[in-house]
Design an enzyme around this catalytic site. Sequence first.
Site, mmCIF file in Angstrom:
data_model
loop_
_atom_site.group_PDB
_atom_site.id
_atom_site.type_symbol
_atom_site.label_atom_id
_atom_site.label_comp_id
_atom_site.label_asym_id
_atom_site.label_seq_id
_atom_site.Cartn_x
_atom_site.Cartn_y
_atom_site.Cartn_z
ATOM 1 N NE ARG A 106 3.556 -2.423 -4.769
ATOM 2 C CZ ARG A 106 2.915 -1.624 -5.599
ATOM 3 N NH1 ARG A 106 2.307 -2.115 -6.656
ATOM 4 N NH2 ARG A 106 2.887 -0.316 -5.390
ATOM 5 C CE1 TYR A 211 6.211 -12.683 1.145
ATOM 6 C CE2 TYR A 211 8.587 -12.633 1.310
ATOM 7 C CZ TYR A 211 7.402 -12.025 0.965
ATOM 8 O OH TYR A 211 7.417 -10.764 0.423
ATOM 9 C CG ASP A 293 9.397 2.903 -0.923
ATOM 10 O OD1 ASP A 293 9.504 2.572 0.275
ATOM 11 O OD2 ASP A 293 9.334 2.076 -1.852
HETATM 12 C C1 FAD Z 1 4.893 -1.270 -9.524
HETATM 13 C C2 FAD Z 1 5.478 -1.610 -8.182
HETATM 14 C C3 FAD Z 1 5.736 -2.949 -7.871
HETATM 15 C C4 FAD Z 1 6.312 -3.275 -6.640
HETATM 16 N N1 FAD Z 1 6.548 -4.577 -6.366
HETATM 17 C C5 FAD Z 1 7.065 -4.932 -5.157
HETATM 18 C C6 FAD Z 1 7.321 -6.285 -4.843
HETATM 19 O O1 FAD Z 1 7.112 -7.193 -5.643
HETATM 20 N N2 FAD Z 1 7.831 -6.582 -3.603
HETATM 21 C C7 FAD Z 1 8.085 -5.587 -2.683
HETATM 22 O O2 FAD Z 1 8.532 -5.902 -1.564
HETATM 23 N N3 FAD Z 1 7.862 -4.299 -2.957
HETATM 24 C C8 FAD Z 1 7.353 -3.944 -4.168
HETATM 25 N N4 FAD Z 1 7.133 -2.628 -4.456
HETATM 26 C C9 FAD Z 1 7.509 -1.592 -3.466
HETATM 27 C C10 FAD Z 1 6.601 -1.510 -2.291
HETATM 28 O O3 FAD Z 1 5.270 -1.547 -2.683
HETATM 29 C C11 FAD Z 1 6.954 -0.209 -1.598
HETATM 30 O O4 FAD Z 1 8.327 -0.187 -1.282
HETATM 31 C C12 FAD Z 1 6.287 -0.024 -0.268
HETATM 32 O O5 FAD Z 1 5.064 -0.622 -0.205
HETATM 33 C C13 FAD Z 1 6.161 1.464 0.110
HETATM 34 O O6 FAD Z 1 5.005 1.982 -0.500
HETATM 35 P P1 FAD Z 1 4.866 3.440 -1.105
HETATM 36 O O7 FAD Z 1 3.409 3.698 -1.146
HETATM 37 O O8 FAD Z 1 5.743 4.385 -0.421
HETATM 38 O O9 FAD Z 1 5.440 3.301 -2.556
HETATM 39 P P2 FAD Z 1 4.854 2.503 -3.795
HETATM 40 O O10 FAD Z 1 4.111 1.316 -3.354
HETATM 41 O O11 FAD Z 1 5.990 2.356 -4.703
HETATM 42 O O12 FAD Z 1 3.755 3.489 -4.409
HETATM 43 C C14 FAD Z 1 4.067 4.720 -5.054
HETATM 44 C C15 FAD Z 1 2.948 4.988 -6.027
HETATM 45 O O13 FAD Z 1 3.090 6.314 -6.525
HETATM 46 C C16 FAD Z 1 2.839 6.308 -7.898
HETATM 47 N N5 FAD Z 1 3.521 7.476 -8.481
HETATM 48 C C17 FAD Z 1 4.854 7.650 -8.668
HETATM 49 N N6 FAD Z 1 5.102 8.846 -9.218
HETATM 50 C C18 FAD Z 1 3.890 9.446 -9.390
HETATM 51 C C19 FAD Z 1 3.495 10.703 -9.902
HETATM 52 N N7 FAD Z 1 4.389 11.587 -10.376
HETATM 53 N N8 FAD Z 1 2.164 11.005 -9.931
HETATM 54 C C20 FAD Z 1 1.241 10.119 -9.455
HETATM 55 N N9 FAD Z 1 1.568 8.905 -8.953
HETATM 56 C C21 FAD Z 1 2.877 8.577 -8.905
HETATM 57 C C22 FAD Z 1 3.403 4.980 -8.365
HETATM 58 O O14 FAD Z 1 2.871 4.577 -9.615
HETATM 59 C C23 FAD Z 1 2.991 4.062 -7.225
HETATM 60 O O15 FAD Z 1 1.723 3.500 -7.426
HETATM 61 C C24 FAD Z 1 6.596 -2.243 -5.689
HETATM 62 C C25 FAD Z 1 6.332 -0.909 -6.002
HETATM 63 C C26 FAD Z 1 5.779 -0.585 -7.243
HETATM 64 C C27 FAD Z 1 5.462 0.862 -7.577
#
Ligand code: FAD
Length: 398
Positions: A106, A211, A293
């Site tokens: 990631r 993997y 998410d």
């Molecule tokens: C720290 C972390 C580690 C992860 N590790 C894994 C893993 O090992 N394996 C896996 O399969 N998936 C992991 N995931 C989840 C995966 O990245 C997500 O499910 C997927 O990629 C969907 O991405 P997204 O951008 O919707 O959410 P995310 O990738 O979760 O990104 C959301 C982002 O929004 C930021 N955020 C949240 N609230 C606020 C706010 N109020 N103001 C500003 N920013 C905010 C968070 O810090 C984060 O960076 C992880 C997610 C996070 C946050």
Amino acid sequence: MTQSRPNVVIVGGGIGGLFVANALTTYGVAVSVYEQAPALGEVGAGVYITPNSVRHLQRVGLGPAVEKWGAKVGKNSRYYHHDGTLIAPVQVTDSSGWNATYGMHRADLVDMLAKALPPGVVHIGHRCTGFDRAGNLARVTFANGAIAVGDVVIGADGIHSELRRYVFPPPRPVFSGTVAYRGVVPTELVPDWPAESWEMWLGQGKHFLTYPLRAGSLVNFVGFVPADATMKEQMRESWSAPGDPEALRREFAGWDPRVGALLRQVQTTFRSALHDRDPSPTWTRGRLTLLGDAAHAMLPHLGQGANQSIEDGMALATILANASRETIPGALLAYERLRRERAAKVQSGARENGLRYDSFHADLAIRDAEIAAHAEFRKRLYDHDVVPEARAAAMELV
Ligand SMILES: Cc1cc2nc3c(=O)[nH]c(=O)nc-3n(C[C@H](O)[C@H](O)[C@H](O)COP(=O)(O)OP(=O)(O)OC[C@H]3O[C@@H](n4cnc5c(N)ncnc54)[C@H](O)[C@@H]3O)c2cc1C
């Protein structure tokens, strides 16, 4: 059209937020990304990247970076019973046979997406605390006192989304009853580990997944086990809670000796309680929409969390690139119409697959046949290209 192109504010610098920023930048749309963390992407382990999102990473020019930082998943990919007897091969290509399936750390994926953006686009240390409208503009406020104003705000702020409550009443997390132990082992410590292999061992109430990552230099593992009563009460949806390697080894004692050999090399692991949400009734309100998410938190049992957030980003960017400031509310609704049903299907498919993987099935021979037949579902999942539909939806707005 170009003169009145929207100015886009993205909250969340995870995979979805950074990808949509890249896609919008590729289309020439102005973006700013606001991330709460003091640094990008330090936490996490493996994410699975499949053809349905790799085609979009290639479209924004990141194909070579995926090749460099990813680890191809191909030959030797198999499902096994817990004792190592074979169940079925794993479908890693789309139906044309295109193999664009990778394991990525990631941190590497986030870093790659962030570095591809122009300087000054990403603002770290900005925790969003509020949203409101100001005439035809949308405004977000941050804990550090900063304010960002745009024609449109994208809430890409993950499973604990702050912005979701401005769209609909926050849905309750649904606990799967499962805890995931995650981590990585350097490949040099398990020199006989087969290259390019995605492997999963299925037992009663538990399963174990591996993997490769980072050009094959790391083996990613995830051990899925039932939560005990203490965990149910104490564990929140955290990606960074430390896990005990000895407890992990005990959970899989007596399984295929290959699982034991890998687990003997584990020095650190972190664990997370797995929650999802029921499909949301809507993702959009006025000039605010959700992505990734924040819109459709899902269980990891189809490996689609990152991929669906990338599909969302490509669809939304394609529609917004063809929208004017005036047509934004309609453009956001068109994006939602395009994406909500598919994301909901993947959410429910992930729940069903988790039950198969944990052997909650009256007849395991039938379960094994379903796992083998699941190749067809995966082909259709990987075949999907959201861009033609997004272009057609955008044309209807003009
Ligand atoms: C720290 C972390 C580690 C992860 N590790 C894994 C893993 O090992 N394996 C896996 O399969 N998936 C992991 N995931 C989840 C995966 O990245 C997500 O499910 C997927 O990629 C969907 O991405 P997204 O951008 O919707 O959410 P995310 O990738 O979760 O990104 C959301 C982002 O929004 C930021 N955020 C949240 N609230 C606020 C706010 N109020 N103001 C500003 N920013 C905010 C968070 O810090 C984060 O960076 C992880 C997610 C996070 C946050």
